[in-house]
Design an enzyme around this catalytic site. Structure first.
Site, short mmCIF file in Angstrom:
data_model
loop_
_atom_site.label_atom_id
_atom_site.label_comp_id
_atom_site.label_asym_id
_atom_site.label_seq_id
_atom_site.Cartn_x
_atom_site.Cartn_y
_atom_site.Cartn_z
N LYS A 1 0.87 -1.19 0.00
CA LYS A 1 0.00 0.00 0.00
C LYS A 1 0.90 1.23 0.00
O LYS A 1 2.02 1.19 0.51
CB LYS A 1 -0.85 0.02 1.27
CG LYS A 1 -2.07 0.91 1.16
CD LYS A 1 -3.22 0.15 0.53
CE LYS A 1 -4.41 1.01 0.23
NZ LYS A 1 -5.57 0.20 -0.20
N ASP B 1 -6.99 4.14 -4.65
CA ASP B 1 -7.65 4.01 -3.33
C ASP B 1 -8.28 5.39 -3.08
O ASP B 1 -8.52 6.12 -4.06
CB ASP B 1 -6.63 3.62 -2.24
CG ASP B 1 -7.30 3.18 -0.93
OD1 ASP B 1 -7.78 2.05 -0.86
OD2 ASP B 1 -7.36 3.99 0.02
#
Ligand code: NDP
Ligand code: 2IT
Length: 444
Positions: free
Chosen positions: A126, A166
């Site tokens: 991430k 995201d």
């Protein structure tokens, strides 16, 4: 002291101030107790849990860019390469002022198990920045993305680490990032997913997280003697996940009565008109409040409170810890019987425990929102094959993957004597594959 508690204490001590990371680790480790206790000696000797909770690598860098007034601005950039046991690091990039290393570690940790659950060969990662895209011009967003990618491009690659969108990263940002990657490296490769359809993107990726959420919700309901048709649904957020969860829920005959953004929420007793939402959010980049100005049957309320609206099904699709114990109690009191998490860790631990203890159907994020990353992996496959599948082909694969995740999750829970506890089921099923791959690859 048990191995699980020892490792959790160590995580808290060694990662000070990273509350969301502690929370994510605790939830996973607690539900793995049964599995770990059965293999304690083997796992301890291999320091399996200590390795599992430590990212393989964290890259952190300066992101300087010039705003429209000629002023130089500086943001923090990160990529957490958490675990590559089962494939190249894979996971989104988040652009939001709340981003810090701890948040990205929680997301990277969750991603590792989520990606494992999809059954596809992708590890966990991430990244992101505390850059706030809100109110910025397209040129400012491009300047930021180009600077961010100039540094990030040194650490990623189609077989190494494949970022995606995201919060705050959608088609526009992926386009700017991809252009800069290509310019820096000279490689036209599947290094990002969520790309536009004219330059290597996959059909259905835009819809995938929301559609996947509804596919697994539908599966959970059917296996518990319920159905989606005719049910009223409250969805938080009004971004990518919330919009396409609404679209599929409506297609399957449910009535979506509420959506929100970080300023407030709308309630439309007639069921929301998605074309109006899409125009406000996807075209104008406006606020959810504008919906009530345009649709007479809708009411806008400033601030929190969306979970006090009576509904059958609640789908938190905005951000972490947006649904607390009080919210969970309000949902239950108003007749809500099922919750599925489109966002990552939107329910606090207390809320999750309340759902489980009160017999509500609850599908946790790492199973429920895995359709996005699964379709990203399908985009990677298409890029490697240098061809594109049709909408129907990708949608069918997504549907099958979500049904597969439901089955793995339900079976793992049953196998360990906690039938219907999909939190434990998802954590155990995700863990088993990662652990087998880690143990097989020696001490790395
Ligand atoms: P978007 O940026 O498209 O939308 C985010 C939505 O959530 C917006 O409505 C935003 O409101 C709201 N929101 C964000 N932060 C906050 C906050 N701190 N408080 C209140 N509301 C907030 O993001 P996505 O829809 O892509 O992501 C939503 C969630 O789903 C995240 O948890 C993400 O990690 C998760 N997820 C996303 C996937 C994807 O494929 N995109 C895949 C799997 C999970 P506002 O505009 O006011 O900020
Ligand atoms: O949280 C997530 O799973 C995502 N933001 C999607 C990641 C991806 O690589 O598609």
């Amino acid at each position: 002291m048990s191995y699980v508690d020892e490792v959790y204490d160590r995580v808290v001590k060694q990662n000070p101030g990273e509350g969301e990371f502690h929370q994510a680790v605790k939830e996973v480790l607690d539900s793995l107790r049964i599995v770990i206790e059965a293999n304690e000696e083997k796992f301890r000797k291999a320091a399996l849990l200590e390795r599992l909770v430590e990212p393989e690598r964290i890259i952190s860098f300066r992101v300087p860019w010039v705003d429209d007034n000629g002023q130089v601005r500086v943001n923090k950039g990160f990529r957490v390469q958490f675990n590559s046991a089962i494939g190249p690091y894979k996971g989104g990039l988040r652009l939001h002022p709340s981003v810090n290393q701890g948040i990205l570690k929680f997301l990277g940790f969750e991603q590792t198990f989520k990606n494992s659950l999809t059954g596809l060969p992708i590890g966990g990662g991430k990244g992101g920045s505390d850059f706030d895209p809100k109110g910025k011009s397209d040129r400012e967003v491009m300047a930021f993305c180009q600077s961010f990618m100039t540094e990030l491009s040194k650490y990623i690659g189609a077989d190494q680490d494949v970022p995606a969108g995201d919060i705050g990263v959608g088609a526009r940002e992926i386009g700017f990032l991809y252009g800069q990657y290509k310019r820096m490296t000279g490689l036209y490769e599947g290094v990002l997913t969520g790309k536009g359809l004219t330059y290597g993107g996959s059909l259905v990726r835009t819809q995938a997280t929301g559609y996947g959420l509804i596919y697994i919700l539908d599966e959970m309901l059917r296996h518990n003697g319920k159905e989606l048709e005719g049910k009223s649904v409250v969805i938080s957020g009004s971004g990518n996940v919330a919009i396409y969860a609404s679209e599929k829920a409506i297609q399957l005959g449910a009535k979506v009565v509420a959506l929100s953004d970080s300023n407030g929420y709308i309630y439309d007793k007639n069921g929301i008109r998605l074309e109006v939402i899409k125009e406000i959010k996807e075209v104008r980049r406006g606020r959810i409040k504008e919906y009530a100005d345009e649709v007479a049957s809708a009411v806008y309320t400033e601030g929190k409170g969306i979970w006090t609206i009576p509904c059958d099904i609640a789908l938190p699709c905005a951000t972490q810890n947006e649904l607390n114990l009080e919210d969970a109690k309000a949902l239950k009191a108003n007749g809500c019987f099922a919750v599925a998490e489109g966002a990552n860790m939107p329910s606090t631990r207390e809320a999750t425990d309340f759902f489980l203890e009160n017999g509500m159907l609850f599908m946790p994020g790492k199973a429920a929102n895995a359709g996005g990353v699964a379709t990203s992996a399908l985009e990677m496959s298409q890029n490697s094959l240098r061809l594109s599948w049709t909408f129907e082909e990708v949608d069918k694969k997504l549907h099958d993957i979500m049904v597969g995740i439901y089955e793995k999750t339900a079976k793992a829970a049953k196998r360990y004597g906690v039938k219907g506890n999909y939190v434990a089921g998802a954590n155990i099923a995700g863990f088993e594959k990662v652990v087998e791959a880690m143990m097989a690859q020696g001490i790395v």
